[in-house]
Write an enzyme that holds these catalytic residues in place. Structure first.
Site, PDB file in Angstrom:
ATOM      1  CE1 TYR A   1      -3.056   3.139   1.039  1.00 60.52           C
ATOM      2  CE2 TYR A   1      -1.700   3.258   3.020  1.00 60.52           C
ATOM      3  CZ  TYR A   1      -2.658   3.813   2.176  1.00 60.52           C
ATOM      4  OH  TYR A   1      -3.189   5.047   2.477  1.00 60.52           O
TER       5      TYR A   1
ATOM      6  CD  GLN B   1      -5.083  15.815   2.047  1.00 57.38           C
ATOM      7  OE1 GLN B   1      -5.100  14.926   2.896  1.00 57.38           O
ATOM      8  NE2 GLN B   1      -5.960  15.837   1.044  1.00 57.38           N
TER       9      GLN B   1
ATOM     10  CB  SER C   1      -3.739  12.530   5.263  1.00 57.62           C
ATOM     11  OG  SER C   1      -4.881  11.997   4.620  1.00 57.62           O
TER      12      SER C   1
ATOM     13  CB  THR D   1      -5.256  16.937  -2.140  1.00 55.36           C
ATOM     14  OG1 THR D   1      -4.282  17.027  -1.108  1.00 55.36           O
ATOM     15  CG2 THR D   1      -4.790  15.927  -3.179  1.00 55.36           C
TER      16      THR D   1
ATOM     17  CG  HIS E   1      -1.520  11.712  -4.890  1.00 61.04           C
ATOM     18  ND1 HIS E   1      -2.475  12.655  -4.581  1.00 61.04           N
ATOM     19  CD2 HIS E   1      -1.666  10.737  -3.949  1.00 61.04           C
ATOM     20  CE1 HIS E   1      -3.177  12.245  -3.521  1.00 61.04           C
ATOM     21  NE2 HIS E   1      -2.690  11.077  -3.112  1.00 61.04           N
TER      22      HIS E   1
ATOM     23  NE  ARG F   1      -3.076   4.636  -5.441  1.00 62.46           N
ATOM     24  CZ  ARG F   1      -3.829   5.412  -4.657  1.00 62.46           C
ATOM     25  NH1 ARG F   1      -4.425   4.904  -3.593  1.00 62.46           N
ATOM     26  NH2 ARG F   1      -3.965   6.695  -4.910  1.00 62.46           N
TER      27      ARG F   1
ATOM     28  CE1 TYR G   1      -7.257  13.817  -1.587  1.00 63.75           C
ATOM     29  CE2 TYR G   1      -7.349  12.564   0.449  1.00 63.75           C
ATOM     30  CZ  TYR G   1      -6.747  12.842  -0.754  1.00 63.75           C
ATOM     31  OH  TYR G   1      -5.614  12.150  -1.134  1.00 63.75           O
TER      32      TYR G   1
ATOM     33  CE  LYS H   1       0.373  16.249  -1.322  1.00 62.61           C
ATOM     34  NZ  LYS H   1      -0.280  15.093  -1.925  1.00 62.61           N
TER      35      LYS H   1
ATOM     36  NE  ARG I   1      -0.677   6.556  -2.789  1.00 59.78           N
ATOM     37  CZ  ARG I   1      -0.762   5.344  -2.258  1.00 59.78           C
ATOM     38  NH1 ARG I   1       0.253   4.516  -2.373  1.00 59.78           N
ATOM     39  NH2 ARG I   1      -1.839   4.966  -1.605  1.00 59.78           N
TER      40      ARG I   1
HETATM   41  C1  LIG Z   1       0.378   5.555   1.220  1.00 62.78           C
HETATM   42  C2  LIG Z   1       0.168   6.954   0.738  1.00 62.78           C
HETATM   43  C3  LIG Z   1      -0.989   7.639   1.115  1.00 62.78           C
HETATM   44  C4  LIG Z   1      -1.169   8.969   0.696  1.00 62.78           C
HETATM   45  N1  LIG Z   1      -2.270   9.661   1.129  1.00 62.78           N
HETATM   46  C5  LIG Z   1      -2.438  10.953   0.766  1.00 62.78           C
HETATM   47  C6  LIG Z   1      -3.526  11.711   1.268  1.00 62.78           C
HETATM   48  O1  LIG Z   1      -4.324  11.255   2.066  1.00 62.78           O
HETATM   49  N2  LIG Z   1      -3.635  12.999   0.838  1.00 62.78           N
HETATM   50  C7  LIG Z   1      -2.748  13.570  -0.052  1.00 62.78           C
HETATM   51  O2  LIG Z   1      -2.895  14.745  -0.414  1.00 62.78           O
HETATM   52  N3  LIG Z   1      -1.687  12.865  -0.510  1.00 62.78           N
HETATM   53  C8  LIG Z   1      -1.510  11.595  -0.113  1.00 62.78           C
HETATM   54  N4  LIG Z   1      -0.420  10.887  -0.570  1.00 62.78           N
HETATM   55  C9  LIG Z   1       0.571  11.545  -1.440  1.00 62.78           C
HETATM   56  C10 LIG Z   1       1.647  12.192  -0.588  1.00 62.78           C
HETATM   57  O3  LIG Z   1       1.148  13.272   0.140  1.00 62.78           O
HETATM   58  C11 LIG Z   1       2.806  12.708  -1.461  1.00 62.78           C
HETATM   59  O4  LIG Z   1       2.300  13.500  -2.493  1.00 62.78           O
HETATM   60  C12 LIG Z   1       3.645  11.567  -2.033  1.00 62.78           C
HETATM   61  O5  LIG Z   1       3.748  10.519  -1.118  1.00 62.78           O
HETATM   62  C13 LIG Z   1       5.041  12.080  -2.383  1.00 62.78           C
HETATM   63  O6  LIG Z   1       5.835  11.066  -2.928  1.00 62.78           O
HETATM   64  P1  LIG Z   1       6.883  10.180  -2.075  1.00 62.78           P
HETATM   65  O7  LIG Z   1       6.058   9.249  -1.259  1.00 62.78           O
HETATM   66  O8  LIG Z   1       7.657   9.496  -3.125  1.00 62.78           O
HETATM   67  O9  LIG Z   1       7.668  11.132  -1.215  1.00 62.78           O
HETATM   68  C14 LIG Z   1      -0.216   9.584  -0.137  1.00 62.78           C
HETATM   69  C15 LIG Z   1       0.954   8.881  -0.497  1.00 62.78           C
HETATM   70  C16 LIG Z   1       1.153   7.596  -0.057  1.00 62.78           C
HETATM   71  C17 LIG Z   1       2.423   6.894  -0.433  1.00 62.78           C
END
Ligand SMILES: Cc1cc2nc3c(=O)[nH]c(=O)nc-3n(C[C@H](O)[C@H](O)[C@H](O)COP(=O)(O)O)c2cc1C
Length: 381
Positions: free
Chosen positions: A30, A133, A112, A161, A281, A170, A135, A257, A284
């Protein structure tokens, strides 16, 4: 104690390997996976690896200064913790430990909307280092209430975001039953049993919740109710009118963001954003997304230096931090790296990860002979 932590994990890659052993496979997948074929994750990495910096050995340089001013607030370092939903799945109370460590180190911590602790709990720990952050929910009253709670908790930075108009595709999460609602399969149970420290901590702290959202759920909500809520009450598409409406409701700093183009950057600034986080993101959401590094360079040259530009994606070392800062970022965020710290070392990992980044960034700057963060762009050529 510190010395033994350094022996266990001297860099983020060490933390990742520790985390891989200590947390169940479904939780690790995950965290690490992007969407579809993981192309955007690789693209972030490749873009960073391809960027070279040019040291100036024959110039004199004081000890580099890594503190920075971001939108009027002074921080000890130009990096912070990116928002990660379902943080308790990686390590129970992860967000609480990170929030506390971020405050102690004086770096920003972004909670988050879907983290496993509430805004109020995060504020107790992160204090004025807390950014929230959002949503944006579809129900206006819930959105207003969230903004009221954020403000009353003392948080003055709201991060909206915009890059989740549809859920990321995914495959690993689908295979592992991490859909909403989650499916507790025999395989997941077996993987959990193979990670006794994680399982014990999870039993002690309970199944991770969406703590900030709990007040809006029916009191006897089961997993299916939560799933319904996440799908229908959290707004999927953040358009310009939505952003403008939030700007009207929020008197603190507004950060957008998920920006990847100069056009969106201009629209967000036009809507009143104080800062932007250039981000795909963590790869993702859109597998063909432009790497954050390339988007950053284009956006910085198109909007000039008036707006605070932050960035995230693929940060694994202090060298990566320097690369983003050299390309015009005012600050850099990391998501997975900080979570590797949690999975790898538990509570101690929160501070340890921050210290690794601080040490590595300081070293790169000494090596370049770069006196301050704002000077890093000079070392691109
Ligand atoms: C497991 C996971 C959950 C995430 N959940 C959120 C989220 O709830 N809200 C959000 O704006 N970004 C979320 N992100 C994105 C992160 O804020 C960020 O943009 C991203 O992890 C940056 O890349 P890095 O993990 O390679 O540093 C998530 C990323 C991951 C890996």
């Amino acid at each position: 104690m510190r010395r033994s932590l350094n022996h266990q994990a001297a860099c983020i890659e060490d933390l990742r390997m520790l985390a891989k052993r200590r947390i169940p496979k479904f939780a690790y997948e995950y965290l690490t996976n992007g969407c579809n074929s993981n192309q955007a994750v690789s693209a972030n990495r490749q873009a960073l690896d391809a960027l070279y910096l040019h040291p100036r050995y024959l110039t004199s340089c004081e000890t580099p200064e890594i503190s920075c001013n971001l939108m009027g607030q002074q921080y000890a370092a130009p990096f912070g913790v990116a928002p990660v939903g379902l943080s308790g799945l990686i390590w129970p109370r992860a967000s609480e430990y990170q929030a506390r460590a971020a405050h102690q180190a004086n770096i920003p911590f972004i909670l988050s909307s879907l983290a496993s602790i509430s805004i109020e709990q995060a504020a107790e720990n992160a204090k004025d280092n807390l950014w929230f952050q959002l949503y944006p929910p579809t129900v206006d009253e819930i959105c207003e209430d969230l903004l009221r709670r954020t403000w009353e908790a003392g948080c003055r930075h709201l991060v909206v975001t915009i890059d989740v108009p549809s859920p990321g595709y995914r495959p690993a999460d689908i295979r592992n039953g991490l859909s909403v609602p989650p499916k507790i399969s025999a395989r997941n149970l077996w993987q959990s049993m193979c990670c006794p420290a994680w399982s014990l901590n999870t039993l002690r702290n309970g199944v991770p919740q969406f703590a900030t959202m709990e007040p809006y759920l029916p009191s006897d909500a089961n997993l299916a109710d939560v799933a319904h809520y996440i799908r229908n009450t959290l707004k999927k598409v953040v358009d310009l009118p939505t952003l403008k409406a939030i700007r009207k409701m929020w008197q603190g700093k507004l950060i957008v963001k998920g920006i990847l183009t100069a056009d969106d950057a201009k629209r967000a600034i036009g809507a009143g954003a104080d800062g932007l986080i250039i981000s795909n993101h963590g790869g993702r959401q859109l597998d063909a997304a432009i790497p954050s590094l390339h988007a950053l360079a284009k956006i910085r040259s198109s909007i000039g230096s008036d707006t605070s530009l932050m960035v995230d994606g693929g940060v694994e070392t202090g060298v990566d931090l320097a690369r983003y800062l050299a390309n015009g970022a005012n600050a850099v965020f990391a998501g997975r790296a900080f979570m590797y710290g949690m999975g790898g070392l538990g509570e101690a990992g929160a501070t340890h990860t921050i210290e690794i980044f601080q040490r590595e960034l300081q070293q790169v700057m000494e090596q370049l002979r770069c006196p301050a963060i704002a000077d890093l762009p000079r070392f691109l050529k």
